[in-house]
Design a protein around this motif. Structure first.
Motif, PDB file in Angstrom:
ATOM      1  N   VAL A 115       1.100  -1.246   0.151  1.00 57.60           N
ATOM      2  CA  VAL A 115      -0.148  -0.179   0.119  1.00 57.60           C
ATOM      3  C   VAL A 115       0.750   1.196  -0.125  1.00 57.60           C
ATOM      4  CG1 VAL A 115      -1.832   1.343   1.300  1.00 57.60           C
ATOM      5  CG2 VAL A 115      -1.642  -1.161   1.238  1.00 57.60           C
ATOM      6  N   PHE A 116       0.411   2.159  -0.883  1.00 54.02           N
ATOM      7  CA  PHE A 116       1.377   3.213  -1.069  1.00 54.02           C
ATOM      8  C   PHE A 116       0.559   4.628  -0.844  1.00 54.02           C
ATOM      9  CE2 PHE A 116       2.917   0.332  -4.068  1.00 54.02           C
ATOM     10  CZ  PHE A 116       4.576   0.691  -4.062  1.00 54.02           C
ATOM     11  N   ARG A 117       1.183   5.541   0.006  1.00 55.50           N
ATOM     12  CA  ARG A 117       0.546   6.922   0.424  1.00 55.50           C
ATOM     13  C   ARG A 117       1.089   7.798  -0.677  1.00 55.50           C
ATOM     14  NH1 ARG A 117      -3.943   8.355   3.439  1.00 55.50           N
ATOM     15  NH2 ARG A 117      -3.433  10.223   4.642  1.00 55.50           N
ATOM     16  N   GLU A 118       0.204   8.453  -1.722  1.00 49.61           N
ATOM     17  CA  GLU A 118       0.668   9.445  -2.544  1.00 49.61           C
ATOM     18  C   GLU A 118       0.286  10.837  -2.025  1.00 49.61           C
ATOM     19  OE1 GLU A 118       2.918   8.521  -4.659  1.00 49.61           O
ATOM     20  OE2 GLU A 118       2.747   6.281  -4.693  1.00 49.61           O
ATOM     21  N   GLU A 119       1.114  11.679  -2.358  1.00 50.80           N
ATOM     22  CA  GLU A 119       1.064  13.069  -2.007  1.00 50.80           C
ATOM     23  C   GLU A 119       0.680  14.275  -3.255  1.00 50.80           C
ATOM     24  OE1 GLU A 119       4.042  14.690   0.568  1.00 50.80           O
ATOM     25  OE2 GLU A 119       3.907  13.231   2.098  1.00 50.80           O
ATOM     26  N   LYS A 120       1.426  13.709  -4.491  1.00 50.42           N
ATOM     27  CA  LYS A 120       1.151  14.269  -5.352  1.00 50.42           C
ATOM     28  C   LYS A 120       0.109  13.734  -6.160  1.00 50.42           C
ATOM     29  CE  LYS A 120       6.129  15.686  -4.995  1.00 50.42           C
ATOM     30  NZ  LYS A 120       7.541  15.665  -5.758  1.00 50.42           N
ATOM     31  N   VAL A 121      -1.288  13.714  -5.767  1.00 44.40           N
ATOM     32  CA  VAL A 121      -2.308  13.370  -7.072  1.00 44.40           C
ATOM     33  C   VAL A 121      -3.266  14.553  -6.841  1.00 44.40           C
ATOM     34  CG1 VAL A 121      -4.275  11.871  -6.968  1.00 44.40           C
ATOM     35  CG2 VAL A 121      -2.142  11.128  -5.981  1.00 44.40           C
ATOM     36  N   PHE A 122      -3.527  15.016  -8.013  1.00 42.35           N
ATOM     37  CA  PHE A 122      -4.181  16.248  -8.222  1.00 42.35           C
ATOM     38  C   PHE A 122      -5.721  15.764  -8.887  1.00 42.35           C
ATOM     39  CE2 PHE A 122      -0.363  18.129  -7.758  1.00 42.35           C
ATOM     40  CZ  PHE A 122      -0.622  19.436  -7.350  1.00 42.35           C
ATOM     41  N   TYR A 123      -6.733  16.573  -8.310  1.00 47.61           N
ATOM     42  CA  TYR A 123      -8.075  16.403  -9.074  1.00 47.61           C
ATOM     43  C   TYR A 123      -7.904  17.389 -10.331  1.00 47.61           C
ATOM     44  CZ  TYR A 123     -10.293  14.155  -5.049  1.00 47.61           C
ATOM     45  OH  TYR A 123     -10.388  13.411  -3.972  1.00 47.61           O
ATOM     46  N   ALA A 124      -8.158  17.016 -11.602  1.00 46.90           N
ATOM     47  CA  ALA A 124      -8.164  17.851 -12.746  1.00 46.90           C
ATOM     48  C   ALA A 124      -9.228  17.591 -13.764  1.00 46.90           C
ATOM     49  CB  ALA A 124      -7.057  17.444 -13.667  1.00 46.90           C
ATOM     50  N   GLU A 125      -9.676  18.643 -14.492  1.00 47.03           N
ATOM     51  CA  GLU A 125     -10.706  18.435 -15.411  1.00 47.03           C
ATOM     52  C   GLU A 125     -10.296  17.795 -16.685  1.00 47.03           C
ATOM     53  OE1 GLU A 125     -13.599  21.908 -14.920  1.00 47.03           O
ATOM     54  OE2 GLU A 125     -11.658  22.733 -15.339  1.00 47.03           O
ATOM     55  N   PRO A 126     -11.382  17.215 -17.445  1.00 48.64           N
ATOM     56  CA  PRO A 126     -11.009  16.331 -18.631  1.00 48.64           C
ATOM     57  C   PRO A 126     -10.147  17.365 -19.650  1.00 48.64           C
ATOM     58  CG  PRO A 126     -13.109  16.196 -18.053  1.00 48.64           C
ATOM     59  CD  PRO A 126     -12.835  17.249 -17.291  1.00 48.64           C
ATOM     60  N   ASN A 127     -10.232  18.483 -19.666  1.00 48.31           N
ATOM     61  CA  ASN A 127      -9.371  19.308 -20.681  1.00 48.31           C
ATOM     62  C   ASN A 127      -8.229  19.832 -20.280  1.00 48.31           C
ATOM     63  OD1 ASN A 127     -10.205  20.918 -19.001  1.00 48.31           O
ATOM     64  ND2 ASN A 127     -10.863  22.913 -20.235  1.00 48.31           N
ATOM     65  N   PHE A 128      -7.718  19.321 -19.408  1.00 51.01           N
ATOM     66  CA  PHE A 128      -6.450  19.466 -18.753  1.00 51.01           C
ATOM     67  C   PHE A 128      -5.311  19.731 -19.661  1.00 51.01           C
ATOM     68  CE2 PHE A 128      -2.100  18.497 -16.904  1.00 51.01           C
ATOM     69  CZ  PHE A 128      -2.143  19.261 -15.843  1.00 51.01           C
ATOM     70  N   PHE A 129      -5.316  18.620 -20.607  1.00 50.35           N
ATOM     71  CA  PHE A 129      -4.106  18.816 -21.667  1.00 50.35           C
ATOM     72  C   PHE A 129      -4.381  19.657 -22.898  1.00 50.35           C
ATOM     73  CE2 PHE A 129      -3.812  14.274 -19.809  1.00 50.35           C
ATOM     74  CZ  PHE A 129      -2.497  14.571 -19.349  1.00 50.35           C
ATOM     75  N   GLU A 130      -5.502  20.176 -22.833  1.00 44.37           N
ATOM     76  CA  GLU A 130      -5.597  21.422 -23.759  1.00 44.37           C
ATOM     77  C   GLU A 130      -4.810  22.787 -23.331  1.00 44.37           C
ATOM     78  OE1 GLU A 130      -9.748  22.403 -24.541  1.00 44.37           O
ATOM     79  OE2 GLU A 130     -10.406  20.237 -24.620  1.00 44.37           O
ATOM     80  N   VAL A 131      -4.832  22.627 -22.089  1.00 44.36           N
ATOM     81  CA  VAL A 131      -3.763  23.812 -21.701  1.00 44.36           C
ATOM     82  C   VAL A 131      -2.402  23.390 -21.139  1.00 44.36           C
ATOM     83  CG1 VAL A 131      -3.588  25.580 -19.557  1.00 44.36           C
ATOM     84  CG2 VAL A 131      -5.896  24.971 -20.554  1.00 44.36           C
ATOM     85  N   PHE A 132      -2.109  22.262 -20.883  1.00 43.97           N
ATOM     86  CA  PHE A 132      -0.892  21.807 -20.563  1.00 43.97           C
ATOM     87  C   PHE A 132      -0.562  20.879 -21.416  1.00 43.97           C
ATOM     88  CE2 PHE A 132      -2.017  23.571 -16.342  1.00 43.97           C
ATOM     89  CZ  PHE A 132      -0.972  24.261 -15.965  1.00 43.97           C
ATOM     90  N   ASN A 133       0.167  20.950 -22.731  1.00 42.70           N
ATOM     91  CA  ASN A 133       0.433  20.342 -23.823  1.00 42.70           C
ATOM     92  C   ASN A 133       1.605  19.418 -23.248  1.00 42.70           C
ATOM     93  OD1 ASN A 133       0.589  18.975 -26.174  1.00 42.70           O
ATOM     94  ND2 ASN A 133       1.281  20.766 -27.331  1.00 42.70           N
ATOM     95  N   LEU A 134       1.580  18.593 -22.325  1.00 37.74           N
ATOM     96  CA  LEU A 134       2.570  17.688 -21.905  1.00 37.74           C
ATOM     97  C   LEU A 134       2.891  16.439 -22.750  1.00 37.74           C
ATOM     98  CD1 LEU A 134       1.647  17.594 -18.081  1.00 37.74           C
ATOM     99  CD2 LEU A 134       3.584  18.895 -19.023  1.00 37.74           C
ATOM    100  N   ASN A 135       3.975  16.022 -22.858  1.00 39.07           N
ATOM    101  CA  ASN A 135       4.298  14.747 -23.558  1.00 39.07           C
ATOM    102  C   ASN A 135       3.811  13.496 -23.178  1.00 39.07           C
ATOM    103  OD1 ASN A 135       5.661  13.153 -25.695  1.00 39.07           O
ATOM    104  ND2 ASN A 135       7.603  13.095 -24.331  1.00 39.07           N
TER     105      ASN A 135
END
Length: 808
Positions: A115-135
């Motif tokens: 079991v892992f405890r993750e701190e860097k998890v974000f709720y995001a909207e479906p259009n996230f990649f329209e703004v942040f054009n990540l690879n």
């Protein structure tokens, strides 16, 4: 011809070994310090430039009251939809939320039982990649977050869960999210790891319609909770900013009744590329740095490099007497002035090339030390660094000209007849210039010493000052509903008779977290609303932090007895106009909103620093904690000296309530230190640069003293024969240098005081510039100069005068 220049230059440098070693050491240190700072600056200015179209991505922030101290990196949930509908220049808007930590377990693979405890998890909207054009390494951007059963992970997180498999093989893998009745999610996309040069780092993105209903769809304009980003052409920034003002006037002001200046609400737009160096708001994803520090380090690095060049010029002109006959003979034999200039510049070039090569080696070897010093993870791949590749030849040319130009022209200007007939008083023409350079060197070094001492003093002031609460021995457990409302008292009961745990409390906010929520407050008799920091705390909260209660009482230990009761700080009482009669007053929270409530003030606490020493203390309202269902904190005060035993006891209690979930905790004093991370980096780097500048200045002084002593060897012998004592001879040799250091003090002290006064103005709470700090810096500078001169002259002063006079 050039081959001959190189051969002669090399022979001259070999013959004058002390001169060569001093120059190479000085130049090597100067170039090394300069290159390391340039690499640091390169890392700092390249934040958020790693993805395409980054110059077109902007973050919207919100401000209550003044635009300096009242800002949040987040905005109200309704801002995003309003931008999308009312500002056609904006191409896309997306919102993200970092609310809680996640308990995650892989459903397959070698780690399926872990079991892992993750701190860097974000709720995001479906259009996230329209703004942040990540690879994207695998998956599809368009539908990765459309389904609430999907998640997006970084490549490293996928490897952490499922081992050494390709990103394509990660697609479709199942993870279980949550501690109780975990929810299965499928990996729908894998993105490249977010580089260190980003203002926020996620490892997983999730889409949760339930969070939309609770938070994303809220119409509460006073609830600055979501990080909101917009994408539009950079040239439209002013247009968008103007329309944001209009949007606030249309929708927000009427809702908030923002009447006077203190209640003004507005929105600002900032390029994401500027966030790291220019944004220091509440609810920042991570601690940022400061643009001013880039200017400071650039200036200091340039001065360190200049100091090394000054050493070269000083030593070259000081030893001119030893080369005057060489110049005379060359001129008599037909050498042109230009040929002599070329010869001396070639000598400078050889020294610079050796120093540059040594600097590249030294910088590469210092990689680990430098990262430890700055808290970064920069890899000094010098041959793969474009900036370094063009900077090296530029440095070689610049340093050769800068350090060799004046000596070359000065030495080549000697007239052969005067030299041969010994009518040339070598060195007198350059004496004033050389003295000016020494003054510049020590003025720079003394300025850096004073600034370093004052920066360290301010950091010590912050670390040791009383912020108005107890931060030592405090452990913060990040509780995301694992210990639920109904379990709080049972959990606290585990420590009722503990000898390790002094007190324990639940709250939705803690000092120095920077995650406070804003609510509007007003008196029932007034329509004037004021945005204030707000969170909830239980009956043990004030005691755990040892806040000073000025009036009224603490929350009652009887469960539910103080519902709709609040404790406020002095600043909140002043804003509400009830400082002299706060106890028993009724105040209205979020009037007109779904969570509107009338609250009674039962306690008034002394102001404490809950944000940063940089900011003035703001109004704060602490409401009695009741059925809070989102992220909260467990603050545990451990008895002195019992840290390990206390942590073990907490772990055991935690496992009884949540056996599957790792306990995520931190120490408050460490969290406190992270708030001032950029200042600590500045202090560390200044120490190194100050040390380098002092060493360079002392090397130059050492060389000048060596040549001065050599030229005055016979004078020293004669004085000793006539009965001069060692102290008298030492004072004779050093007096002129002490005068120069005194002159440098007249320049350095006012300059350092003005500079540090401006820097300290950025802190609301600061130490002063005390005289003893200036005196300590001057004494240190004099002491180092004295030691350098004494080390060099001691051998000559102790020598038998007969040896100096027998050749006469």
């Amino acid at each position: 011809m050039w081959k001959n220049y190189l051969k002669i230059g090399w022979r001259v440098l070999k013959k004058n070994r002390l001169y060569t070693v001093l120059n190479v050491l000085g130049l090597t240190m100067g170039i090394s310090g300069f290159l390391m700072i340039m690499i640091f600056i390169q890392d700092e200015v390249n934040y958020d430039r790693f993805y395409p179209d980054s110059e077109s991505v902007f973050r919207i922030s919100s401000y209550w009251g003044d635009n300096i101290n009242g800002g949040n990196a987040t905005v109200a949930p309704s801002v995003g939809p309003r931008i999308k509908s009312d500002i056609p220049e904006v191409e896309a808007v997306t919102r993200v939320l970092k609310w809680n930590d996640f308990t995650i377990q892989p459903a397959s693979g070698n780690n399926k039982d872990q079991v892992f405890r993750e701190e860097k998890v974000f709720y995001a909207e479906p259009n996230f990649f329209e703004v942040f054009n990540l690879n994207l390494l695998a998956g599809n951007k368009e539908n990765a977050l459309v389904d609430s059963r999907n998640v997006v992970v970084t490549e490293s997180l996928g490897h952490k869960y499922f081992g050494d498999i390709s990103p394509g093989e990660m697609i479709g893998k199942t993870i279980l999210m949550g501690s109780n009745n975990p929810d299965p999610k499928q990996i729908a996309a894998v993105v490249e790891d977010i580089p260190a040069q980003s203002h926020f780092h996620f490892e997983m993105l999730v889409y949760e319609p339930g969070m939309n209903a609770e938070i994303f769809d809220s119409e509460n304009w006073s609830w600055s909770i979501l990080h909101t980003y917009a994408k539009f052409p950079k040239e439209k920034q002013q247009v968008v900013a103007a329309k944001l003002d209009q949007m606030v006037a249309t929708y927000a002001n009427s809702t908030l009744d923002a009447g006077d200046e203190s209640g003004t609400y507005n929105l600002k737009v900032m390029p994401v590329q500027d966030i790291h160096l220019n944004s220091h708001l509440l609810r920042e994803h991570e601690a940022n740095s400061y643009q001013s520090y880039i200017y400071i380090f650039s200036l200091v690095a340039a001065f360190v490099l200049l100091l090394a060049c000054i050493n070269f010029m000083n030593l070259a002109t000081a030893k001119a007497g030893l080369r005057s006959m060489e110049v005379g003979v060359r001129k008599v034999m037909g050498s042109q002035k230009s040929q002599l200039i070329y010869q001396f510049l070639i000598e400078a070039l050889i020294l610079v090339l050796i120093s540059v090569l040594l600097s590249l080696v030294l910088v590469s070897l210092s990689n680990g030390f430098f990262n430890q010093l700055t808290g970064k993870n920069i890899q000094f791949n010098l041959l793969d660094n474009t900036m370094i590749l063009w900077m090296i030849p530029a440095l070689v040319v610049l340093l050769t000209l800068l350090s060799g130009f004046y000596p070359a022209f000065y030495l080549s200007s000697f007239k052969p007849l005067q030299i041969i007939t010994k009518q040339l008083s070598v060195g007198k023409n350059s004496h004033s210039f050389r003295n000016g350079l020494v003054v510049f060197q020590f003025a720079t070094s003394l300025t850096l010493i004073i600034c370093t001492l004052l920066v360290q003093r301010q950091m010590s002031f912050i670390q040791n000052s009383d912020p108005g609460f107890e931060r030592d021995q405090l452990v913060i457990i990040h509780n995301d509903g694992e210990i639920q409302n109904s379990q709080r008292e049972d959990f606290k009961g585990h420590f009722a008779s503990s000898t390790n745990v002094q007190s324990l409390s639940f709250s939705t906010g803690i000092p120095m977290s920077g995650k406070f929520q804003i609510r509007t407050f007003n008196l029932p008799t007034s329509d004037l609303k004021d945005g204030m920091n707000w969170y909830e705390g239980d009956a043990s909260y004030l005691d755990t932090y040892q806040f000073k209660l000025l009036a009224g009482r603490n929350f009652s230990e009887i469960s539910g007895a103080d519902q709709n009761k609040v404790v406020i700080n002095e600043t909140a009482a002043k804003h509400l106009g009830i400082l002299d009669d706060a106890i028993g007053q009724l105040i209205v929270k979020n009037e007109g909103e779904k969570d509107e409530a009338t609250l009674e003030v039962i306690g008034l606490v002394e102001d404490f620093i809950f944000e940063s020493f940089r900011n003035e203390i703001k109004p704060l309202v602490i409401e009695y904690m009741h059925d809070y269902f989102l992220r909260d904190y467990i603050s545990v005060k451990i008895q002195g000296g019992n840290i390990e035993a206390g942590l073990d006891e907490m772990e055991l209690a935690w496992k009884q309530f949540e056996p599957r979930v790792p306990m995520n905790y931190s120490f408050l004093d460490e969290d406190f230190g992270r708030v001032y991370e950029s200042e600590m980096k500045m202090a560390n780097l200044l120490q190194v640069l100050t040390g380098i500048s002092i060493l360079i200045a002392c090397l130059g002084l050492f060389g000048l003293t060596a040549y001065t002593t050599e030229l005055r060897n016979k004078e020293i012998g004669i004085r000793k024969v006539f009965g001069a004592t060692m102290p008298e001879i030492f004072m004779m040799l050093s007096a002129s240098y002490f005068k120069l250091i005194l002159i440098s003090m007249l320049f350095a002290v006012p300059l350092a005081m003005v500079f540090m006064q401006n820097w300290l103005e950025s802190f609301a709470y600061k130490t002063g510039i005390e005289i003893w700090v200036i005196v300590a810096a001057i004494v240190a500078c004099f002491g180092l100069a004295l030691a350098t001169i004494f080390f060099q002259t001691y051998k000559s002063i102790r020598a038998n005068p007969v040896k100096a006079l027998k050749s006469e």
